[in-house]
Design a protein around this motif. Structure first.
Motif, PDB file in Angstrom:
ATOM      1  N   ASN A 122       0.828  -1.341  -0.097  1.00 30.74           N
ATOM      2  CA  ASN A 122       0.002   0.042   0.153  1.00 30.74           C
ATOM      3  C   ASN A 122       0.805   1.389  -0.150  1.00 30.74           C
ATOM      4  O   ASN A 122       0.228   2.385  -0.256  1.00 30.74           O
ATOM      5  CB  ASN A 122      -0.860  -0.063   1.185  1.00 30.74           C
ATOM      6  CG  ASN A 122      -1.981  -1.110   1.111  1.00 30.74           C
ATOM      7  OD1 ASN A 122      -2.576  -1.191  -0.206  1.00 30.74           O
ATOM      8  ND2 ASN A 122      -2.570  -1.747   2.169  1.00 30.74           N
ATOM      9  N   HIS A 123       2.089   1.007   0.473  1.00 33.61           N
ATOM     10  CA  HIS A 123       2.772   2.459   0.505  1.00 33.61           C
ATOM     11  C   HIS A 123       4.217   2.492   0.214  1.00 33.61           C
ATOM     12  O   HIS A 123       4.982   3.483   0.132  1.00 33.61           O
ATOM     13  CB  HIS A 123       2.744   2.879   2.145  1.00 33.61           C
ATOM     14  CG  HIS A 123       1.392   2.855   2.741  1.00 33.61           C
ATOM     15  ND1 HIS A 123       0.730   3.936   2.350  1.00 33.61           N
ATOM     16  CD2 HIS A 123       0.604   2.164   3.570  1.00 33.61           C
ATOM     17  CE1 HIS A 123      -0.492   3.940   2.807  1.00 33.61           C
ATOM     18  NE2 HIS A 123      -0.640   2.708   3.574  1.00 33.61           N
ATOM     19  N   PHE A 124       4.860   1.260  -0.087  1.00 33.10           N
ATOM     20  CA  PHE A 124       6.371   1.265  -0.587  1.00 33.10           C
ATOM     21  C   PHE A 124       6.813   0.573  -1.420  1.00 33.10           C
ATOM     22  O   PHE A 124       7.817   1.118  -2.555  1.00 33.10           O
ATOM     23  CB  PHE A 124       7.055   0.688   0.863  1.00 33.10           C
ATOM     24  CG  PHE A 124       6.951   1.606   1.872  1.00 33.10           C
ATOM     25  CD1 PHE A 124       8.032   2.585   2.174  1.00 33.10           C
ATOM     26  CD2 PHE A 124       5.974   1.359   2.909  1.00 33.10           C
ATOM     27  CE1 PHE A 124       8.049   3.306   3.255  1.00 33.10           C
ATOM     28  CE2 PHE A 124       5.891   2.166   4.239  1.00 33.10           C
ATOM     29  CZ  PHE A 124       6.979   3.347   4.166  1.00 33.10           C
ATOM     30  N   THR A 127       6.975   1.018  -8.848  1.00 37.14           N
ATOM     31  CA  THR A 127       7.227   0.728 -10.201  1.00 37.14           C
ATOM     32  C   THR A 127       7.468   2.122 -10.982  1.00 37.14           C
ATOM     33  O   THR A 127       6.703   2.942 -10.673  1.00 37.14           O
ATOM     34  CB  THR A 127       6.342  -0.062 -11.023  1.00 37.14           C
ATOM     35  OG1 THR A 127       6.100  -1.225 -10.222  1.00 37.14           O
ATOM     36  CG2 THR A 127       6.561  -0.255 -12.281  1.00 37.14           C
ATOM     37  N   ASP A 128       8.614   2.359 -11.416  1.00 39.07           N
ATOM     38  CA  ASP A 128       8.865   3.488 -12.104  1.00 39.07           C
ATOM     39  C   ASP A 128       8.185   3.837 -13.410  1.00 39.07           C
ATOM     40  O   ASP A 128       7.556   2.870 -13.968  1.00 39.07           O
ATOM     41  CB  ASP A 128      10.294   3.916 -12.058  1.00 39.07           C
ATOM     42  CG  ASP A 128      11.276   3.016 -13.230  1.00 39.07           C
ATOM     43  OD1 ASP A 128      10.547   2.592 -14.166  1.00 39.07           O
ATOM     44  OD2 ASP A 128      12.318   2.993 -12.989  1.00 39.07           O
ATOM     45  N   TYR A 450      -9.725   2.039  -3.181  1.00 41.80           N
ATOM     46  CA  TYR A 450      -8.302   2.279  -2.465  1.00 41.80           C
ATOM     47  C   TYR A 450      -7.125   1.456  -2.943  1.00 41.80           C
ATOM     48  O   TYR A 450      -6.226   2.071  -3.162  1.00 41.80           O
ATOM     49  CB  TYR A 450      -8.977   2.108  -1.009  1.00 41.80           C
ATOM     50  CG  TYR A 450      -7.888   2.387  -0.022  1.00 41.80           C
ATOM     51  CD1 TYR A 450      -7.647   3.655   0.492  1.00 41.80           C
ATOM     52  CD2 TYR A 450      -6.961   1.598   0.306  1.00 41.80           C
ATOM     53  CE1 TYR A 450      -6.775   3.842   1.514  1.00 41.80           C
ATOM     54  CE2 TYR A 450      -5.747   1.976   1.250  1.00 41.80           C
ATOM     55  CZ  TYR A 450      -5.843   2.952   1.788  1.00 41.80           C
ATOM     56  OH  TYR A 450      -4.617   3.226   2.755  1.00 41.80           O
ATOM     57  N   LEU A 451      -7.418  -0.067  -3.046  1.00 41.27           N
ATOM     58  CA  LEU A 451      -6.495  -0.846  -3.485  1.00 41.27           C
ATOM     59  C   LEU A 451      -5.827  -0.594  -4.766  1.00 41.27           C
ATOM     60  O   LEU A 451      -4.704  -0.614  -4.919  1.00 41.27           O
ATOM     61  CB  LEU A 451      -6.990  -2.442  -3.504  1.00 41.27           C
ATOM     62  CG  LEU A 451      -6.128  -3.448  -3.875  1.00 41.27           C
ATOM     63  CD1 LEU A 451      -6.530  -4.776  -2.909  1.00 41.27           C
ATOM     64  CD2 LEU A 451      -6.464  -3.880  -5.320  1.00 41.27           C
ATOM     65  N   GLN A 452      -6.827  -0.224  -5.771  1.00 39.50           N
ATOM     66  CA  GLN A 452      -6.307  -0.042  -7.100  1.00 39.50           C
ATOM     67  C   GLN A 452      -5.622   1.475  -6.989  1.00 39.50           C
ATOM     68  O   GLN A 452      -4.473   1.521  -7.643  1.00 39.50           O
ATOM     69  CB  GLN A 452      -7.664   0.069  -7.969  1.00 39.50           C
ATOM     70  CG  GLN A 452      -8.319  -1.093  -8.064  1.00 39.50           C
ATOM     71  CD  GLN A 452      -7.505  -2.256  -9.104  1.00 39.50           C
ATOM     72  OE1 GLN A 452      -6.421  -1.608  -9.678  1.00 39.50           O
ATOM     73  NE2 GLN A 452      -7.724  -3.429  -8.817  1.00 39.50           N
ATOM     74  N   ARG A 455      -1.866   1.086  -5.884  1.00 39.91           N
ATOM     75  CA  ARG A 455      -0.765   0.417  -6.600  1.00 39.91           C
ATOM     76  C   ARG A 455      -0.861   1.263  -7.884  1.00 39.91           C
ATOM     77  O   ARG A 455       0.367   1.558  -8.272  1.00 39.91           O
ATOM     78  CB  ARG A 455      -1.357  -0.840  -7.075  1.00 39.91           C
ATOM     79  CG  ARG A 455      -1.509  -1.887  -5.909  1.00 39.91           C
ATOM     80  CD  ARG A 455      -0.150  -2.020  -5.337  1.00 39.91           C
ATOM     81  NE  ARG A 455       1.177  -1.801  -5.944  1.00 39.91           N
ATOM     82  CZ  ARG A 455       2.164  -1.506  -5.543  1.00 39.91           C
ATOM     83  NH1 ARG A 455       2.585  -1.297  -4.588  1.00 39.91           N
ATOM     84  NH2 ARG A 455       3.462  -1.661  -6.438  1.00 39.91           N
ATOM     85  N   LYS A 456      -1.608   2.003  -8.053  1.00 41.21           N
ATOM     86  CA  LYS A 456      -1.563   3.103  -9.152  1.00 41.21           C
ATOM     87  C   LYS A 456      -0.519   4.132  -8.790  1.00 41.21           C
ATOM     88  O   LYS A 456       0.310   4.555  -9.543  1.00 41.21           O
ATOM     89  CB  LYS A 456      -2.775   3.794  -9.718  1.00 41.21           C
ATOM     90  CG  LYS A 456      -2.721   4.758 -10.935  1.00 41.21           C
ATOM     91  CD  LYS A 456      -4.078   5.121 -11.534  1.00 41.21           C
ATOM     92  CE  LYS A 456      -3.955   6.085 -12.819  1.00 41.21           C
ATOM     93  NZ  LYS A 456      -5.371   6.625 -12.951  1.00 41.21           N
ATOM     94  N   ASP A 457      -0.750   4.877  -7.644  1.00 42.84           N
ATOM     95  CA  ASP A 457       0.107   5.619  -7.211  1.00 42.84           C
ATOM     96  C   ASP A 457       1.522   5.420  -6.929  1.00 42.84           C
ATOM     97  O   ASP A 457       2.662   6.097  -7.298  1.00 42.84           O
ATOM     98  CB  ASP A 457      -0.300   6.237  -5.764  1.00 42.84           C
ATOM     99  CG  ASP A 457      -1.514   6.933  -5.748  1.00 42.84           C
ATOM    100  OD1 ASP A 457      -2.074   7.493  -7.043  1.00 42.84           O
ATOM    101  OD2 ASP A 457      -2.421   7.351  -4.702  1.00 42.84           O
ATOM    102  N   LEU A 458       1.873   4.040  -6.847  1.00 47.26           N
ATOM    103  CA  LEU A 458       3.236   3.375  -6.776  1.00 47.26           C
ATOM    104  C   LEU A 458       3.640   2.865  -8.103  1.00 47.26           C
ATOM    105  O   LEU A 458       4.777   2.248  -8.145  1.00 47.26           O
ATOM    106  CB  LEU A 458       3.063   2.322  -5.688  1.00 47.26           C
ATOM    107  CG  LEU A 458       2.867   2.888  -4.361  1.00 47.26           C
ATOM    108  CD1 LEU A 458       2.819   1.687  -3.215  1.00 47.26           C
ATOM    109  CD2 LEU A 458       4.175   3.526  -3.751  1.00 47.26           C
ATOM    110  N   GLY A 459       3.060   2.939  -9.100  1.00 51.64           N
ATOM    111  CA  GLY A 459       3.497   2.763 -10.372  1.00 51.64           C
ATOM    112  C   GLY A 459       2.932   1.430 -11.137  1.00 51.64           C
ATOM    113  O   GLY A 459       3.157   1.144 -12.274  1.00 51.64           O
TER     114      GLY A 459
END
Length: 887
Positions: A122-124, A127-128, A450-452, A455-459
């Protein structure tokens, strides 16, 4: 001065020192406090006073409540998502075992690690924008949790979950553990073989930094996370390379150890404390250590315990008793722990037994986990290990929570399922407990969104795997030409040839920046010192000393941009480096081409499990087994002699193994291998054995390329017209003995001898068994011939194969020969001596090859028995000689 006055003075002096320290703590940065403590310690040591400062800190969280950051996510939603994931992970294992009792799977491991993973997801774990993801080495036994999360993400469906561990029966089956070969679009790293994840993670982080320093990548932003078990940390591979990570300042590397205090049969350390042991070990090795032991429920208790009585008990309490507290009732904990002191007993007098039972360990508290991860990510110049205390089988209650048999728990009855549901607030009705449905939130629900979004925010999703590497432009053909033309009157060894070829590749415009030489402290043995100056030896901080051989042309040249990865005496480390380099086409979209040089006998027999991991991970590149064979290493012997690596190689499905004898064979194999792996992009890797035995290298025969690559070609055809036809098969170093035998047979025994070069028994064996299988399954009466049969079609006479490996290697293809094949090999323990007597001892010398051919000819009535007996005398064949296999 009285004793009382002395004690008062000491007390006053202690208070003054402590007051000074507190002032610095309150008014200056932490670094200043550490600096002062180090100065005091150094001053004491100057005067011969050794430090008694322990490597251990008290048994509490490293990060204090005052230093914590507020949790950035919605804990209520994350708790609900975790409930879905935990339920499905449990359900898939239970349903699989109801379908097929004994199919296996693990519930309790994910129970302890789930929160550690969910905070990461959720937070770490990022993916670039190029699609290059953090490298996450997931603890293999908890794979159901990863599948369950992927189900919520929409990447897997119910049919996938229904077929966990049923890969043969369904095209939607899920592998038991992380296996990239079986799920190539999903898993990245095979980790379930204990200890291999830690060492691979370390060398992955090292290789990432190497690529950045060498200019292969533009940044070194990808983090490497390794999720490990505390029991797993006993493995040699889990501990053996930790100093490498500290020495190279791999601050993008984070180990997260799921310290549930249990291994399969019982406590990891029943009478000691594994977390304290690991803290001291890693801190001593130079790592940043963060302990996450107690959840926020414990914070008020620690705060009220002004005399630190809880802490004193916890510092001494063995892990076996901590496990007991996790397993027992709250009433037991009240009596056995808090009941040890009246003040502690009073501290929890308003707590119910249920509240005491459910006091969270730190590894189950997202707030504590988040702050540990945040601190690890922000820490500089050191790798970090997070020691998170958890409970194995967390939430399972009587179905194995903190039990010594929790690892074996595969099924839950209805009451146990009900407890699991209630503990995690899973939205399942009583009537559905029997059927164990797979569940997930509605697509438009706040939980799903929330889940999607996270993961979108993290790439993007993790784990997933894509080959984004471009098609490689092959090296210029000109670099191979000199090796195809022979060595003339000069002698050369195939090791020398391989090193010279590597030097040419390091100059080629198409691949010079992609060639990765890897070696474990044997460069000079293999003649690779010629590359020191040309390519340099990688050192992340350059060469900060004057090398003792700096006046030499071939001095030990360390540089930040160095290409050679000289890893020291660590075959396991080098193999892990090879895996990192060989899978960079998947992790970074870059075709790095590793050449890992090692003593052949320290390859497959020493690191076969890691080589299997390389095969599973679809690593590409070249394994170069130097000083190969059982008779080529003068003066060593016993376990230092490789007579079996090509036999081991037969077991690796996507490995192509070659034992070349000549320079042109080496060049042809390497040229094709680069094309095969990086131009045609086939997921295979290559093993070449080379030797230091020097001899004249012949010119490449016209039309030999196909046979070299397929494993067999006719090196010399006899012109003799005789009924004594002999076919000799040789490879590698023994090819020279075969040629000598051929000359003797033709000149002294009037035999017509054809010589065949066997470059790859594995290629021949693989082709033969695959062809035979196809014939059988297709019910082919007129069978298709395998490559060996095609090569030897119509050939008659005596057939003798000699190699520097055990007899089982040539014997593996004997059934496809037109007549009986006599196999000579080096079965037995090695010996210390020179090559010639060694080859006589193992009966692979040219004398024994000649005699084996004559013996078969005599059996066929082609020569007289008297001729055979005289030959035995002339060739010094001793019938009373000790059997090398049993001597």
């Amino acid at each position: 001065m009285s004793k009382s006055d002395q004690e008062n003075n000491i007390t006053q002096e202690n208070q003054e020192w402590l007051a000074s320290l507190r002032w610095v703590i309150e008014n200056e940065p932490e670094e200043r406090v550490a600096e002062l403590l180090n100065l005091l310690q150094m001053e004491a040591q100057k005067h011969g006073i050794s430090s008694t400062l322990p490597f251990n800190t008290p048994y509490v969280n490293t990060i204090s409540t005052e230093d914590e950051t507020a949790y950035p996510g919605d804990l209520e939603i994350e708790h609900q998502l975790s409930a879905y994931i935990r339920w499905n992970a449990m359900a898939m294992v239970v349903k699989a075992n109801e379908r097929a009792s004994g199919i296996g799977g693990h519930i309790s491991t994910y129970g302890s690690i789930a929160d550690l993973w969910e905070v990461g997801f959720n937070h770490f774990f990022k993916t670039d924008k190029e699609g290059d993801a953090d490298s996450v080495y997931f603890q293999g036994h908890a794979s159901p949790g990863i599948y369950s999360r992927a189900f919520l993400e929409g990447r897997l469906d119910k049919k996938n979950l229904d077929n966990f561990r049923f890969e043969v029966q369904s095209d939607k089956g899920l592998s038991s553990y992380p296996h990239p070969h079986l799920m190539p679009d999903f898993w990245n790293f095979p980790t379930v073989s204990m200890g291999l994840g830690p060492i691979q993670a370390i060398y992955r982080a090292r290789f990432n930094k190497y690529m950045y320093k060498r200019g292969i990548t533009k940044s070194n932003d990808q983090r490497v996370w390794a999720f490990l078990g505390d029991g797993e940390m006993d493995e040699t591979e889990a501990r053996g390379a930790i100093s490498v990570a500290a020495r190279d300042k791999l601050d993008k590397l984070t180990f997260v150890v799921d310290c549930n205090l249990q291994r399969l049969d019982g406590p990891v350390r029943g009478n000691q404390k594994i977390i304290q042991e690991l803290e001291a070990l890693f801190k001593g090795a130079g790592w940043n250590v963060i302990k996450v032991l107690w959840g926020k429920d414990w914070d008020p208790l620690f705060e009220k315990d002004k005399a630190d009585k809880m802490l004193k008990i916890l510092n001494k309490l063995p892990d076996g008793q901590l496990q007991k507290y996790a397993h027992a009732t709250g009433d037991f904990m009240r009596k056995d722990f808090f009941g040890r002191d009246k003040n502690l007993e009073k501290l929890v007098e308003n707590y119910t037994d249920s509240e005491l039972k459910n006091l969270k360990r730190g590894g189950h508290d997202p707030l504590k986990i988040y702050n540990a991860y945040k601190a690890a990510v922000e820490h500089k110049d050191q790798p970090t290990i997070i020691l998170a205390q958890t409970i194995k089988g967390y939430g399972q209650g009587s179905a194995g929570e903190a039990s010594n048999v929790s690892h074996k728990t595969k099924t839950l009855n209805k009451e146990e399922r009900k407890h699991f549901r209630d503990f995690f607030d899973v939205p399942i009705s009583d009537k559905d407990l029997e059927d164990l449905p797979f569940i997930k939130p509605e697509k438009d629900s706040k939980e799903a969104k929330y889940l999607q979004k996270k993961r979108k925010d993290l790439g993007g999703f993790i784990p997933q795997r894509k080959d984004n590497s471009p098609t490689l432009k092959a090296p210029d053909d000109k670099i191979y030409e000199s090796f195809l033309n022979g060595s003339g009157d000069d002698d050369a060894g195939t090791t020398m040839v391989m090193v010279q070829l590597l030097g040419q590749l390091l100059k080629d415009e198409n691949v010079k920046d992609l060639i990765i030489p890897i070696i474990p402290d044997e460069s000079r043995t293999f003649g690779m010192e010629s590359l020191f100056r040309q390519a340099g030896i990688y050192a992340p901080e350059g060469q900060q000393y004057e090398p003792v051989d700096e006046d030499s042309l071939l001095y030990y040249n360390e540089t930040e941009e160095g290409a050679i990865m000289e890893e020291g005496i660590t075959e396991a480390g080098c193999t892990s480096e090879y895996i990192a380099a060989g899978t960079t086409y998947l992790t970074h979209g870059i075709n790095t081409i590793p050449f890992y040089f090692f003593y052949a006998m320290f390859g497959f027999q020493r690191t076969a499990d890691l080589i299997w991991a390389a095969a599973d991970a679809k690593a590409k590149g070249f394994l170069i087994g130097g000083i190969s064979g059982r008779t080529s290493l003068s003066g060593e012997g016993l376990q230092h002699a490789d007579g079996q690596s090509h036999l081991y190689a037969l077991a690796f499905p996507n490995l192509k193994a070659y034992d070349p004898a000549f320079a042109y064979e080496v060049a042809t194999i390497v040229k094709h291998g680069i094309k095969d792996m990086f131009v045609d992009k086939n997921p295979v890797f290559y093993y070449l054995t080379v030797g230091n035995d020097t001899y004249q290298m012949p010119e490449m025969l016209k039309g030999a390329e196909e046979g070299i690559l397929k494993g067999l070609y006719r090196f010399k055809k006899s012109n003799k017209k005789t009924n004594k036809k002999v076919h000799l098969f040789g490879s590698g170093a023994i090819m020279n003995e075969v040629q000598k035998a051929s000359e003797i047979l033709e000149k002294e025994y009037d035999a017509g001898v054809d010589i065949w070069s066997v470059t790859s028994y594995k290629a021949l064996y693989d082709d033969a068994i695959d062809t035979e299988r196809q014939n059988r399954l297709k019910a082919e009466i007129n069978r298709e011939s395998c490559y060996v049969q095609k090569c030897l079609k119509g050939e008659k006479g005596t057939f003798v194969a000699a190699s520097d490996y055990v007899k089982a290697l040539p014997q593996s293809i004997a059934s496809w020969f037109p007549e009986k094949l006599t196999c000579l090999g080096t079965d037995g323990f090695g010996r210390s001596d020179d090559r010639e007597p060694l080859r006589d001892f193992f009966e692979v010398s040219h004398q024994h090859i000649v005699y084996a051919a004559l013996y078969d000819l005599a059996g066929k009535g082609k020569i007289k028995v008297n001729t055979l007996k005289k030959a035995a005398k002339d060739l010094n064949i001793n019938p009373g000689k000790n059997n090398p296999r049993t001597t």
